[in-house]
Enzyme design. Structure first.
Site, PDB file in Angstrom:
ATOM      1  N   LYS A   1      86.697 -61.183 -28.113  1.00 54.94           N
ATOM      2  CA  LYS A   1      86.726 -62.631 -27.824  1.00 54.94           C
ATOM      3  C   LYS A   1      87.574 -63.456 -28.788  1.00 54.94           C
ATOM      4  O   LYS A   1      87.371 -64.653 -28.939  1.00 54.94           O
ATOM      5  CB  LYS A   1      85.299 -63.222 -27.747  1.00 54.94           C
ATOM      6  CG  LYS A   1      84.289 -62.465 -26.936  1.00 54.94           C
ATOM      7  CD  LYS A   1      84.824 -61.830 -25.683  1.00 54.94           C
ATOM      8  CE  LYS A   1      85.182 -62.792 -24.588  1.00 54.94           C
ATOM      9  NZ  LYS A   1      85.780 -62.054 -23.428  1.00 54.94           N
TER      10      LYS A   1
ATOM     11  N   HIS B   1      89.605 -52.661 -30.257  1.00 55.51           N
ATOM     12  CA  HIS B   1      88.642 -53.408 -31.078  1.00 55.51           C
ATOM     13  C   HIS B   1      88.203 -52.560 -32.274  1.00 55.51           C
ATOM     14  O   HIS B   1      87.249 -52.900 -32.955  1.00 55.51           O
ATOM     15  CB  HIS B   1      87.385 -53.749 -30.267  1.00 55.51           C
ATOM     16  CG  HIS B   1      87.591 -54.741 -29.168  1.00 55.51           C
ATOM     17  ND1 HIS B   1      88.380 -55.859 -29.299  1.00 55.51           N
ATOM     18  CD2 HIS B   1      87.052 -54.807 -27.929  1.00 55.51           C
ATOM     19  CE1 HIS B   1      88.337 -56.535 -28.159  1.00 55.51           C
ATOM     20  NE2 HIS B   1      87.558 -55.930 -27.310  1.00 55.51           N
TER      21      HIS B   1
ATOM     22  N   SER C   1      81.945 -67.632 -27.080  1.00 57.11           N
ATOM     23  CA  SER C   1      82.703 -66.988 -26.014  1.00 57.11           C
ATOM     24  C   SER C   1      82.009 -65.694 -25.597  1.00 57.11           C
ATOM     25  O   SER C   1      81.860 -65.391 -24.407  1.00 57.11           O
ATOM     26  CB  SER C   1      84.124 -66.700 -26.500  1.00 57.11           C
ATOM     27  OG  SER C   1      84.862 -66.003 -25.530  1.00 57.11           O
TER      28      SER C   1
ATOM     29  N   MET D   1      97.859 -68.781 -17.145  1.00 53.17           N
ATOM     30  CA  MET D   1      97.255 -67.447 -17.159  1.00 53.17           C
ATOM     31  C   MET D   1      96.022 -67.395 -16.259  1.00 53.17           C
ATOM     32  O   MET D   1      95.735 -66.397 -15.621  1.00 53.17           O
ATOM     33  CB  MET D   1      96.874 -67.037 -18.582  1.00 53.17           C
ATOM     34  CG  MET D   1      98.016 -66.374 -19.333  1.00 53.17           C
ATOM     35  SD  MET D   1      97.576 -65.877 -20.999  1.00 53.17           S
ATOM     36  CE  MET D   1      96.187 -64.785 -20.733  1.00 53.17           C
TER      37      MET D   1
ATOM     38  N   LYS E   1      87.265 -70.969 -20.937  1.00 54.21           N
ATOM     39  CA  LYS E   1      87.526 -72.355 -21.314  1.00 54.21           C
ATOM     40  C   LYS E   1      88.794 -72.488 -22.166  1.00 54.21           C
ATOM     41  O   LYS E   1      89.536 -73.446 -22.046  1.00 54.21           O
ATOM     42  CB  LYS E   1      86.320 -72.891 -22.075  1.00 54.21           C
ATOM     43  CG  LYS E   1      86.182 -74.389 -22.072  1.00 54.21           C
ATOM     44  CD  LYS E   1      84.771 -74.769 -22.507  1.00 54.21           C
ATOM     45  CE  LYS E   1      84.585 -76.273 -22.523  1.00 54.21           C
ATOM     46  NZ  LYS E   1      83.232 -76.614 -23.016  1.00 54.21           N
TER      47      LYS E   1
HETATM   48  S1  PPS Z   1      88.012 -59.515 -24.892  1.00 54.05           S
HETATM   49  O1  PPS Z   1      86.921 -59.324 -23.914  1.00 54.05           O
HETATM   50  O2  PPS Z   1      87.607 -59.105 -26.222  1.00 54.05           O
HETATM   51  O3  PPS Z   1      89.244 -58.888 -24.461  1.00 54.05           O
HETATM   52  O4  PPS Z   1      88.213 -61.099 -24.917  1.00 54.05           O
HETATM   53  P1  PPS Z   1      89.466 -61.839 -25.584  1.00 54.05           P
HETATM   54  O5  PPS Z   1      90.609 -61.775 -24.668  1.00 54.05           O
HETATM   55  O6  PPS Z   1      89.656 -61.374 -26.985  1.00 54.05           O
HETATM   56  O7  PPS Z   1      88.950 -63.334 -25.712  1.00 54.05           O
HETATM   57  C1  PPS Z   1      88.698 -64.129 -24.583  1.00 54.05           C
HETATM   58  C2  PPS Z   1      88.818 -65.583 -24.995  1.00 54.05           C
HETATM   59  O8  PPS Z   1      90.204 -65.934 -25.105  1.00 54.05           O
HETATM   60  C3  PPS Z   1      90.456 -67.037 -24.239  1.00 54.05           C
HETATM   61  N1  PPS Z   1      91.838 -67.030 -23.740  1.00 54.05           N
HETATM   62  C4  PPS Z   1      92.705 -68.035 -23.949  1.00 54.05           C
HETATM   63  N2  PPS Z   1      92.583 -69.179 -24.647  1.00 54.05           N
HETATM   64  C5  PPS Z   1      93.659 -70.014 -24.640  1.00 54.05           C
HETATM   65  N3  PPS Z   1      94.797 -69.764 -24.001  1.00 54.05           N
HETATM   66  C6  PPS Z   1      94.977 -68.630 -23.288  1.00 54.05           C
HETATM   67  N4  PPS Z   1      96.130 -68.409 -22.642  1.00 54.05           N
HETATM   68  C7  PPS Z   1      93.890 -67.701 -23.252  1.00 54.05           C
HETATM   69  N5  PPS Z   1      93.688 -66.486 -22.672  1.00 54.05           N
HETATM   70  C8  PPS Z   1      92.443 -66.105 -22.970  1.00 54.05           C
HETATM   71  C9  PPS Z   1      89.426 -66.852 -23.139  1.00 54.05           C
HETATM   72  O9  PPS Z   1      89.307 -68.000 -22.355  1.00 54.05           O
HETATM   73  C10 PPS Z   1      88.194 -66.516 -23.972  1.00 54.05           C
HETATM   74  O10 PPS Z   1      87.682 -67.617 -24.729  1.00 54.05           O
HETATM   75  P2  PPS Z   1      86.597 -68.668 -24.168  1.00 54.05           P
HETATM   76  O11 PPS Z   1      86.277 -69.544 -25.347  1.00 54.05           O
HETATM   77  O12 PPS Z   1      85.396 -67.892 -23.724  1.00 54.05           O
HETATM   78  O13 PPS Z   1      87.248 -69.424 -23.069  1.00 54.05           O
END
Ligand code: PPS
Length: 286
Positions: A44, A99, A129, A223, A249
């Protein structure tokens, strides 16, 4: 009926039962090519975002929309081998997501072969998240009570164990790797600079227009509309699509919407987080 088992522990680290201790152990000998790139994160923290950015930087066909390849095909998870794929046939540079903690990585990486991009995020936002994500994913245990979830998170009894151990481990062993540190917050603040920083680390030269195209396609809004970037093709036994989406979000400081003052104080009692991280990285919202 016995409770469903979601996680197993291998060398003090929690994995999802989708992989196995034998497979994880075998990764020590995983052969690395000098051109390999790894995206390493605590869950996350911006993994999928970085996967998408790298794919856009490296693959012209992704950038200009002529190729339609699933993210998981393009950038597989090292420790969760899907469909027993043969990674030796992937085109160079191969890119993997992981990870894993620093000490479970393939030996070659610890000998500075290949490159690693390690992405961190404010742990409070990571926790929030993760909390929402555990409702969405059928493969994670859902803990509806946020207070209880926070105790689990702080105790490291979640997938990928303790956030602090993960981040502190990677930062304190940075010298052992060919590594670039990037924060979620800096990507949010200035995506273009973050993209250029990554290109620079990879030795990849893109034109102004190409960089513009990467930045445009890697925004949260764009995205989220892209079924590949949003992992919309995950099977039902993995993700419950009626309960949300992979890109939820995408903001900095969402923890303020759910954590109470008391919970925040409890979280802040983990002094090591601040003592350790502040000299290394600056996170605006901490
Ligand atoms: S995982 O399951 O570990 O692969 O998740 P991960 O991709 O590391 O984290 C997911 C969070 O990243 C946010 N996210 C983004 N934020 C901003 N901009 C972009 N383009 C973007 N892409 C992914 C995603 O929304 C998750 O955060 P939260 O706070 O839950 O929205």
């Amino acid at each position: 009926e016995p409770p469903k088992k979601y996680l197993f522990k291998y060398k003090e680290f929690y994995f999802s039962v989708e992989t196995s201790p034998e497979y994880v152990a075998s990764l020590e000998d995983f052969e690395i090519k000098d051109s390999d790139i790894f995206i390493a994160t605590y869950p996350k923290s911006g993994t999928v975002w970085t996967q998408n950015i790298l794919s856009l930087i490296i693959h012209e066909g992704h950038r200009n929309g002529t190729e339609n390849v699933e993210t998981m095909e393009r950038i597989p998870w090292l420790e969760y081998r899907t469909k027993n794929r043969d990674y030796t046939v992937l085109p160079s540079p191969r890119v993997f997501a992981t990870h894993l903690p620093y000490y479970l990585l393939p030996r070659d990486l610890r000998n500075k072969r290949g490159r690693i991009i390690y992405v961190t995020r404010n742990p409070k936002d990571v926790m929030v998240s993760y909390y929402h994500f555990s409702k969405y994913m059928s493969t994670l245990e859902e803990i509806p009570d946020f207070n209880l979830f926070m105790e689990r998170f702080l105790a490291g009894k979640v997938l990928a164990s303790s956030w602090l151990d993960h981040v502190a481990g990677w930062y304190s062993h940075a010298e052992d790797f060919n590594i670039l540190f990037v924060t979620y917050e800096e990507m949010k603040k200035d995506l273009r600079s973050a993209v250029l920083k990554i290109c620079n680390f990879l030795g990849k030269k893109l034109s102004e227009e190409e960089v513009d195209s990467v930045v445009r396609q890697a925004t949260f809004e764009n995205m989220r509309k892209d079924p590949r970037a949003n992992y919309e093709n995950l099977p039902d036994d993995i993700a419950l699509k009626n309960k949300g989406s992979f890109l939820r979000k995408g903001t900095v400081g969402d923890w303020k919407n759910i954590m109470t003052v008391a919970q925040n104080e409890r979280f802040d009692k983990l002094p090591a987080i601040y003592d350790y991280l502040l000299p290394h990285i600056f996170i605006d919202s901490l």
